[in-house]
Design a protein around this motif. Structure first.
Motif, PDB file in Angstrom:
ATOM      1  N   GLU A 101     -44.965  -7.560 -27.507  1.00  0.00           N
ATOM      2  CA  GLU A 101     -45.220  -7.423 -28.942  1.00  0.00           C
ATOM      3  C   GLU A 101     -43.933  -7.599 -29.735  1.00  0.00           C
ATOM      4  OE1 GLU A 101     -49.071  -4.401 -28.970  1.00  0.00           O
ATOM      5  OE2 GLU A 101     -47.053  -3.572 -28.811  1.00  0.00           O
ATOM      6  N   MET A 102     -42.801  -7.149 -29.189  1.00  0.00           N
ATOM      7  CA  MET A 102     -41.523  -7.309 -29.872  1.00  0.00           C
ATOM      8  C   MET A 102     -41.102  -8.774 -29.931  1.00  0.00           C
ATOM      9  SD  MET A 102     -39.057  -6.062 -31.547  1.00  0.00           S
ATOM     10  CE  MET A 102     -39.378  -4.312 -31.364  1.00  0.00           C
ATOM     11  N   VAL A 103     -41.253  -9.514 -28.829  1.00  0.00           N
ATOM     12  CA  VAL A 103     -40.905 -10.935 -28.816  1.00  0.00           C
ATOM     13  C   VAL A 103     -41.737 -11.697 -29.846  1.00  0.00           C
ATOM     14  CG1 VAL A 103     -40.984 -13.055 -27.435  1.00  0.00           C
ATOM     15  CG2 VAL A 103     -40.090 -10.951 -26.428  1.00  0.00           C
ATOM     16  N   VAL A 104     -43.014 -11.332 -29.961  1.00  0.00           N
ATOM     17  CA  VAL A 104     -43.887 -11.990 -30.936  1.00  0.00           C
ATOM     18  C   VAL A 104     -43.505 -11.598 -32.359  1.00  0.00           C
ATOM     19  CG1 VAL A 104     -46.254 -12.115 -31.820  1.00  0.00           C
ATOM     20  CG2 VAL A 104     -45.836 -12.255 -29.359  1.00  0.00           C
ATOM     21  N   SER A 105     -43.327 -10.305 -32.603  1.00  0.00           N
ATOM     22  CA  SER A 105     -43.236  -9.815 -33.978  1.00  0.00           C
ATOM     23  C   SER A 105     -41.832  -9.833 -34.568  1.00  0.00           C
ATOM     24  CB  SER A 105     -43.796  -8.384 -34.057  1.00  0.00           C
ATOM     25  OG  SER A 105     -43.110  -7.529 -33.172  1.00  0.00           O
ATOM     26  N   ILE A 106     -40.787 -10.008 -33.749  1.00  0.00           N
ATOM     27  CA  ILE A 106     -39.431 -10.001 -34.300  1.00  0.00           C
ATOM     28  C   ILE A 106     -39.219 -11.152 -35.275  1.00  0.00           C
ATOM     29  CG2 ILE A 106     -38.391 -11.404 -32.461  1.00  0.00           C
ATOM     30  CD1 ILE A 106     -36.806  -8.388 -34.299  1.00  0.00           C
ATOM     31  N   VAL A 107     -39.932 -12.245 -35.057  1.00  0.00           N
ATOM     32  CA  VAL A 107     -39.810 -13.372 -35.978  1.00  0.00           C
ATOM     33  C   VAL A 107     -40.256 -12.958 -37.378  1.00  0.00           C
ATOM     34  CG1 VAL A 107     -42.104 -14.381 -35.607  1.00  0.00           C
ATOM     35  CG2 VAL A 107     -40.198 -15.864 -36.163  1.00  0.00           C
ATOM     36  N   LEU A 108     -41.165 -12.007 -37.446  1.00  0.00           N
ATOM     37  CA  LEU A 108     -41.666 -11.547 -38.743  1.00  0.00           C
ATOM     38  C   LEU A 108     -40.656 -10.648 -39.440  1.00  0.00           C
ATOM     39  CD1 LEU A 108     -45.280 -10.833 -37.529  1.00  0.00           C
ATOM     40  CD2 LEU A 108     -44.451 -12.838 -38.758  1.00  0.00           C
ATOM     41  N   VAL A 109     -39.865  -9.895 -38.659  1.00  0.00           N
ATOM     42  CA  VAL A 109     -38.778  -9.112 -39.244  1.00  0.00           C
ATOM     43  C   VAL A 109     -37.768 -10.060 -39.891  1.00  0.00           C
ATOM     44  CG1 VAL A 109     -36.897  -7.501 -38.766  1.00  0.00           C
ATOM     45  CG2 VAL A 109     -39.082  -7.265 -37.559  1.00  0.00           C
ATOM     46  N   GLY A 110     -37.434 -11.123 -39.149  1.00  0.00           N
ATOM     47  CA  GLY A 110     -36.539 -12.136 -39.715  1.00  0.00           C
ATOM     48  C   GLY A 110     -37.124 -12.788 -40.949  1.00  0.00           C
TER      49      GLY A 110
END
Length: 459
Positions: A59-68
């Motif tokens: 979930e972190m690998v997927v969602s970190i792009v959204l933090v960026g």
């Protein structure tokens, strides 16, 4: 459409070839957005195996792009208002190249997470700026269709990502899946160098002569004069350019419309399918990785093709009729999917039923909420704070997208398949109410007249 808007629009003659070229180049940013968002659906299967990832780390690998993307939206909105729309797109292109090169070289999952965060920054920059840039050049009678090109490009990027994922699935070449994104990123950067700056932004910076030059490249003298008069009138309204100005009476209604609608766009579950499509199909009984990726590809192609409907109809029948039809279809398909998961008697047919439900869902989203969200957010804000306003809406979209993507697998485990999709269907009903009572009809209206009174819903 107000009479004054109708008269003004009839006097504006435009070089459509120029506008389509500009919209196409800006739309390449959408391809990059879609590719870098979509490629994780296929790549995650093999990244998980390579690095031995837990559910939370996936979930972190997927969602970190959204933090960026959220950080990129905040920074990009300010940059777009300060140094211009074109310069911000150039920065976004450079970040896309850097992230696309770093991701396939990642020796461990932490480096991959950093690369995905950089790609998120690039997405934030371009998703804030490209729709605003196109909206500020386009005449009112074709603005919706031209902005929809960005969403079409985004769906094309997702489809290309799924196609690349399916093509490379046999070799489990997840590094190459990420690396291919550097090619369109380089092309985007080169083509943006050929674009002019937004005339509305130039005029707001007291560079009226340069704004006039840009306008004369794609409109007639009467149209140029009318547009400059409208821009000048809009700028006479003294609006604070700081972030706090978004809470002022002049912008508060627009902020509620833009942020509210982009949040609803995400919590209806769209990106669970984009990011976790293969896993959803696995839950429905499609056990082969390659077949699950292929089913996701079918959904992505449907997403792309259905967006064409919006290109042709959004300036003809309006934003709200398309939203009523599309969101109603999304609601029905999500509840049907929940029912299908509930009925264990479907057995081996569940995979086909799930595919049909998701295809209908994605098609309805693609001609309604997908493109219209970005049309609305680029239309409703006053010129002086348009970049920041769209950044705020993008931030709302990114935050809700992050929440949905970070919790989807955990929600499936905790609440089950049925209840998860019922929740997303419930948000679709909320969206219908929001469209009915809050969203204005902006078809054919000048940007300045919309931002002057955006909060009146025209039914």
């Amino acid at each position: 459409m107000p009479v004054s808007d109708s008269i003004a629009a009839s006097q504006i003659q435009v070089n459509r070839g120029f506008l389509w070229r500009v919209s196409f180049i800006a739309g390449l940013g959408g391809i990059l957005y879609g590719y870098d968002m979509g490629i994780i659906a296929a790549a995650l299967i093999f990244v998980r195996q390579s690095f031995g990832l837990s559910t939370q780390m996936q979930e972190m690998v997927v969602s970190i792009v959204l933090v960026g993307a959220m950080l990129g939206a905040i920074i990009g909105g300010s940059i777009a208002d300060r140094i211009g729309r074109r310069s911000t797109l150039l920065w976004g292109g450079g970040l896309f190249i850097f992230g696309s090169v770093l991701a396939p070289l990642s020796p461990n999952v932490l480096t991959l997470i950093v690369a995905r965060a950089i790609l998120g920054l690039a997405i934030g920059f371009t998703s804030v700026t490209a729709p605003v840039y196109v909206s500020e050049l386009a005449p009112p009678q074709s603005r919706g269709g031209l902005i929809s090109l960005y969403q079409f490009a985004l769906t094309l990027g997702i489809a290309l990502a799924d196609l690349v994922g399916y093509w490379l699935a046999g070799e489990q070449a997840w590094r190459l899946m990420f690396g291919i994104g550097a090619v369109p990123a380089a092309l985007f950067l080169l083509l943006v160098l050929t674009l002019p700056e937004s005339p509305r932004w130039l005029f707001a910076q007291n560079r009226a002569t340069e704004a006039q030059v840009v306008l004369t490249t794609y409109t007639n003298e009467a149209g140029s004069r009318l547009l400059l008069d409208d821009i000048h009138t809009a700028l006479e309204a003294k609006i604070d350019r700081r972030w706090s100005a978004l809470w002022s009476p002049a912008a508060r209604g627009a902020l509620f419309i833009a942020v509210g609608f982009t949040v609803l766009q995400q919590v209806t579950g769209i990106n669970t399918i984009i990011y976790y499509g293969p896993q959803i199909f696995a839950l429905a009984g499609i056990t082969s990785n390659k077949n699950a990726i292929f089913a996701t590809l079918i959904v992505a192609v449907t997403n792309m093709l259905a967006t064409v409907i919006a290109l042709f109809l959004v300036d003809r029948i309006g934003r709200k009729p398309l939203l009523y039809i599309g969101v109603s279809g999304m609601t029905v398909s999500l509840f049907m999917l929940a029912i299908a998961f509930h009925q264990v008697a479907f057995g081996s047919s569940l995979g086909m039923i799930a595919t049909v439900c998701l295809v209908v869902y994605i098609a309805c989203f693609a001609f309604s909420m997908g493109p219209i969200a970005w049309i609305l957010v680029s239309e409703v804000f006053p010129l002086q704070i348009r970049g920041r306003g769209v950044a705020a809406a993008t931030l709302g979209s990114g935050a809700s997208n992050f929440l949905v993507s970070l919790t989807f697998l955990s929600l499936i485990k905790a609440a089950g398949n049925v209840f998860t999709f019922v929740i997303y269907g419930g948000f679709c009903i909320v969206t219908l109410l929001f469209v009915r009572f809050i969203v204005p009809e902006t078809k054919g209206r000048e940007l300045e007249s919309i931002s002057a009174k955006p909060s009146v819903a025209v039914n």
